[in-house]
Write an enzyme that holds these catalytic residues in place. Structure first.
Site, short mmCIF file in Angstrom:
data_model
loop_
_atom_site.label_atom_id
_atom_site.label_comp_id
_atom_site.label_asym_id
_atom_site.label_seq_id
_atom_site.Cartn_x
_atom_site.Cartn_y
_atom_site.Cartn_z
N ARG A 51 -6.34 -27.51 -4.00
CA ARG A 51 -6.59 -28.89 -3.35
C ARG A 51 -7.05 -28.63 -2.08
NH1 ARG A 51 -4.78 -29.81 -8.16
NH2 ARG A 51 -5.39 -31.48 -9.35
N LEU B 248 8.21 -37.59 4.06
CA LEU B 248 8.85 -38.88 4.41
C LEU B 248 8.70 -39.41 5.90
CD1 LEU B 248 11.87 -39.05 2.15
CD2 LEU B 248 9.69 -40.44 2.05
N PHE C 64 6.86 -29.09 5.60
CA PHE C 64 7.35 -28.74 4.20
C PHE C 64 6.26 -28.31 3.52
CE2 PHE C 64 9.55 -29.45 0.27
CZ PHE C 64 10.85 -28.90 0.76
N ASN D 47 -5.16 -40.69 4.26
CA ASN D 47 -4.07 -40.09 3.56
C ASN D 47 -4.29 -38.79 2.71
OD1 ASN D 47 -1.69 -39.71 2.16
ND2 ASN D 47 -1.01 -41.90 1.70
N HIS E 5 13.75 -36.55 -6.74
CA HIS E 5 13.11 -36.71 -5.35
C HIS E 5 11.67 -36.52 -5.23
CE1 HIS E 5 13.99 -36.11 -1.19
NE2 HIS E 5 13.12 -35.22 -1.15
N ALA F 15 2.26 -32.15 1.42
CA ALA F 15 2.25 -31.82 -0.22
C ALA F 15 3.63 -32.03 -0.53
CB ALA F 15 2.10 -30.22 0.08
N VAL F 16 3.67 -32.91 -1.83
CA VAL F 16 4.73 -32.96 -2.43
C VAL F 16 4.71 -32.41 -3.87
CG1 VAL F 16 6.67 -35.07 -3.07
CG2 VAL F 16 4.98 -35.42 -1.03
N GLU G 191 12.57 -30.29 -9.98
CA GLU G 191 13.35 -30.74 -11.34
C GLU G 191 14.07 -31.73 -10.97
OE1 GLU G 191 15.76 -27.26 -12.18
OE2 GLU G 191 14.19 -25.88 -12.36
N THR G 192 14.09 -32.62 -9.87
CA THR G 192 14.85 -33.90 -9.68
C THR G 192 13.84 -35.00 -9.53
OG1 THR G 192 14.96 -33.52 -7.48
CG2 THR G 192 16.60 -32.50 -8.71
#
Length: 157
Positions: free
Chosen positions: A133, A63, A28, A119, A94, A86-87, A91-92
């Site tokens: 980064r 996850l 992702f 990590n 989540h 990468a997270v 807009e939520t």
């Protein structure tokens, strides 16, 4: 306080020769995660980790990283593990869920199995912050994995 010759001191060891390391990265946010992977692999090579001592796999998202790290840790085949992802805030809610749970999962695996895990699951506000980064965090993850694997070997001896 300065260190005297009577204090036992373990210096950081950045020699990756002979270390077995597995790397798990998220698909992702692909460009960011592949950049993290490539930077980590390049740095592991510079630190002396042989390609034949590496295992690289991917998972759908951040996850899923802790479960695969747990499986790898249980195998006892590796001196250290690396989790890359990468997270990026949306807009939520989540974002908070994925950030918190993936981080907690990685920490839990480390503590449950005694295998060092670097990590490098980025948590950023924007794509641009993540892209800036990529190289540094990928390389940092490789360095952390090597240093912690060597430290654990000394402490367990």
């Amino acid at each position: 306080m300065t260190l005297s010759k009577n204090i036992q001191f373990i210096a950081p060891d950045m020699n990756g020769a002979g270390l077995r390391i597995a790397l798990v990265y998220s698909r992702f946010n692909t460009p960011v995660c592949e950049g993290l992977r490539d930077a980590a692999l390049d740095e592991l090579n510079k630190l002396g980790v042989k390609e034949s001592d590496l295992l690289v796999t991917s998972v759908p998202g951040a996850l899923e990283i802790p479960l695969v790290l747990q499986t790898l840790a249980k195998s006892r085949r590796f001196d250290a593990l690396i989790g890359l992802g990468a997270v990026i805030r949306g807009e939520t809610y989540h974002f908070e869920l994925v950030s918190n749970e993936s981080g907690a999962g990685v920490t839990q695996v480390t503590l449950d199995h005694g295998v060092p895990i670097a990590n490098a699951i980025l948590t950023t506000e924007t794509d641009e912050q993540a892209e800036v980064r990529v190289d540094e965090k990928g390389r940092d993850a490789a360095k952390v994995a090597v240093e912690m694997a060597n430290l654990q070997k000394v402490l367990k001896a």
